[in-house]
Enzyme design. Structure first.
Site, PDB file in Angstrom:
ATOM      1  N   ARG A  58      29.464  -7.935  29.383  1.00 36.41           N
ATOM      2  CA  ARG A  58      28.854  -6.155  28.926  1.00 36.41           C
ATOM      3  C   ARG A  58      29.199  -5.054  29.205  1.00 36.41           C
ATOM      4  NH1 ARG A  58      25.859  -2.775  32.052  1.00 36.41           N
ATOM      5  NH2 ARG A  58      25.324  -4.662  33.458  1.00 36.41           N
ATOM      6  N   TYR A 111      18.643   4.450   5.245  1.00 32.11           N
ATOM      7  CA  TYR A 111      18.574   3.711   5.112  1.00 32.11           C
ATOM      8  C   TYR A 111      17.432   3.450   6.603  1.00 32.11           C
ATOM      9  CZ  TYR A 111      17.904  -1.636   7.471  1.00 32.11           C
ATOM     10  OH  TYR A 111      17.813  -2.531   8.078  1.00 32.11           O
ATOM     11  N   ASP A 183      27.268   6.362   8.088  1.00 34.47           N
ATOM     12  CA  ASP A 183      26.650   4.864   7.243  1.00 34.47           C
ATOM     13  C   ASP A 183      27.160   4.274   6.454  1.00 34.47           C
ATOM     14  OD1 ASP A 183      26.124   2.411   6.597  1.00 34.47           O
ATOM     15  OD2 ASP A 183      23.863   2.715   7.741  1.00 34.47           O
ATOM     16  N   LYS A 208      25.343  -6.742   7.318  1.00 33.25           N
ATOM     17  CA  LYS A 208      25.380  -7.180   5.818  1.00 33.25           C
ATOM     18  C   LYS A 208      27.297  -7.991   4.770  1.00 33.25           C
ATOM     19  CE  LYS A 208      21.994  -5.102   6.804  1.00 33.25           C
ATOM     20  NZ  LYS A 208      21.233  -3.384   6.633  1.00 33.25           N
TER      21      LYS A 208
HETATM   22  C1  LIG Z   1      21.168  -2.772   7.337  1.00 31.15           C
HETATM   23  C2  LIG Z   1      21.215  -1.448   7.203  1.00 31.15           C
HETATM   24  C3  LIG Z   1      21.683  -0.839   8.919  1.00 31.15           C
HETATM   25  C4  LIG Z   1      20.826  -1.293  10.090  1.00 31.15           C
HETATM   26  O1  LIG Z   1      21.264  -2.518  10.577  1.00 31.15           O
HETATM   27  P1  LIG Z   1      21.058  -3.914  11.472  1.00 31.15           P
HETATM   28  O2  LIG Z   1      21.836  -4.731  11.281  1.00 31.15           O
HETATM   29  O3  LIG Z   1      19.463  -4.587  10.207  1.00 31.15           O
HETATM   30  O4  LIG Z   1      20.124  -2.809  12.867  1.00 31.15           O
HETATM   31  C5  LIG Z   1      21.724   0.396   8.544  1.00 31.15           C
HETATM   32  N1  LIG Z   1      22.277   1.238   7.854  1.00 31.15           N
HETATM   33  C6  LIG Z   1      22.495   0.274   6.424  1.00 31.15           C
HETATM   34  C7  LIG Z   1      22.470   1.105   5.228  1.00 31.15           C
HETATM   35  C8  LIG Z   1      21.750  -0.414   6.579  1.00 31.15           C
HETATM   36  O5  LIG Z   1      21.232  -1.104   5.082  1.00 31.15           O
END
Ligand SMILES: *Cc1c(COP(=O)(O)O)cnc(C)c1O
Length: 400
Positions: A58, A111, A183, A208
């Site tokens: 961790r 998101y 992000d 992603k």
């Molecule tokens: C999918 C996504 C998230 C969240 O990510 P997870 O891995 O599903 O927790 C945050 N921001 C964007 C733009 C996303 O496409």
């Protein structure tokens, strides 16, 4: 040849420099919860930080450390930290830099779960949240309060592809000493490097494009050493770490990241142009199109030493509203290699309906204010042969 002479991609592939103990060519998965000590003194020194070394997974793990080094390099940051999900990354970063009583400014379109994190969870923890249309950077100053600590946004934003001028917003936010958090999941570092434009911390859903194969949930934050150290302290206590095996999967996905992005960019651009020309399509939202209202800004900030492009995500509306859209998506789900699913950024083309799927939790009137109409369809354009993608879309458009 000196280190600085290597290209970014070569460097990325060949990190870390240090050989692993058994000389394996690929990166070993250190699948262990704990690490043994040679003596009581050795343990005490490693735990106090006096001596370098691993203690407990961790707190730190060698496989994870390699992924973090690669991500820091990829995003042009000093350091990186990975998490069990994108949401774990975002929430941990936010609670590192804001506490109860502080105010946070967010871009108006986010998101779905990030929206819910801010509007519900963080509000419940006593933080004040303002959703602001940052397409006009000067809006930021109108919302800044005494207790404002963070400005947080996505660009392009999910699912409307709205663009925020990263340089302008960062410059303004710096005047007020705010932490600027972006992000970069949609654009990816292949197309956009927010840290080089003035951002403090970039967050990612590695789920992603960066992992890219749709088989892992993971997240990351990248930024200055001192900021990431603060986040690390929080992560160790909150505990949302990424296991060694998933770290390895992301490292493996990362190996082909630039190749995949070239193809995602190319296929999405072609599909956006095809849809724009089609008589049954009312509107296409893709930053690479000349008709996109913020195309000039997208062109300015979406380019990097890796390449240039506008990403693999696009949205569009059909004439005939949601009824037609539903017919369109149901047809694909049953008759095509293009699948109906949330998530994005994997090798396969996916479509989904933001209003009832990814953004379902947002109240309808708020959705409309953010530009998320019932007729909007989102496409994550994959890396299949482009002519096949176009053929599938042509078939379904004929059908509806
Ligand atoms: C999918 C996504 C998230 C969240 O990510 P997870 O891995 O599903 O927790 C945050 N921001 C964007 C733009 C996303 O496409």
């Amino acid at each position: 040849m000196k280190k600085k002479d290597y290209g970014l991609i070569t460097k990325l592939l060949h990190l870390p420099k240090k050989k692993n103990p058994e000389n394996s060519h690929t990166i070993p998965i250190f699948q262990t919860s704990t690490f043994t000590y040679d003596s009581v003194d050795d343990g005490a020194k490693k735990i106090s930080g006096e001596k370098e070394g691993y203690v407990y997974t961790r707190i730190g793990n060698p496989t994870r450390k390699i992924l973090e080094e690669k991500l820091a390099l990829l995003e042009h940051g000093e350091d990186a930290i990975v998490f069990a999900s994108g949401m774990a990354a975002i929430s941990t970063v936010i609670v590192t830099f804001a506490k109860s009583g502080d105010h946070i400014i967010c871009g108006r379109t986010l998101y779905g779960c990030t929206d819910s994190l801010f509007s519900k969870q963080l509000k419940n923890l006593g933080m004040e949240i303002s959703f602001v249309d940052l397409r006009d950077a000067s809006n930021l100053e109108k919302y800044i309060r005494e207790n404002t600590k963070i400005v947080y946004f996505e660009t392009p934003a999910n699912p409307t592809m709205e663009i925020v001028d990263i340089k302008k917003v960062s410059k303004l936010a710096k005047k007020y000493n705010l932490k600027i958090i972006v992000d970069n999941t949609f654009a990816t570092p292949y197309n956009q490097l927010p840290i080089t434009l003035g951002v403090d911390i970039v967050v990612h859903s590695l789920t992603k494009y960066i992992n890219g194969h749709g088989d892992v949930i993971a997240g990351a934050a990248i930024g200055k050493k001192e900021d990431i150290e603060k986040v690390r302290e929080k992560l160790i206590d909150f505990g949302g770490i990424l296991g060694p095996e998933d770290c390895y999967r992301v490292i493996r996905g990362l190996a082909t990241f630039v190749l995949r992005m070239e193809r995602h960019n190319e296929n999405a651009m072609k599909l956006a142009k095809f849809l724009e020309r089609h008589e049954k399509v009312k509107k296409v939202y893709y930053p690479g199109l000349k008709s996109f209202p913020q195309h000039k800004l997208a062109k300015k900030q979406m380019k990097t030493p890796y390449g240039r492009g506008f990403g693999g995500m696009l949205s569009f509306e059909l004439y005939g509203g949601f009824g037609k859209g539903k017919k369109f998506m149901n047809y694909l789900a049953r008759n095509s290699f293009i699948k109906l699913a949330v998530s994005l950024g994997c090798t396969d083309t996916l479509v989904q309906h933001p209003a009832s799927m990814t953004h379902a939790k947002i109240p309808k009137k708020d959705k409309l204010a953010k530009g998320i109409t019932d007729s909007l369809i989102r496409v994550s354009v994959g890396i299949e042969d482009y002519r096949d993608i176009e053929e599938e879309f042509r078939k379904v458009l004929d059908y509806v």
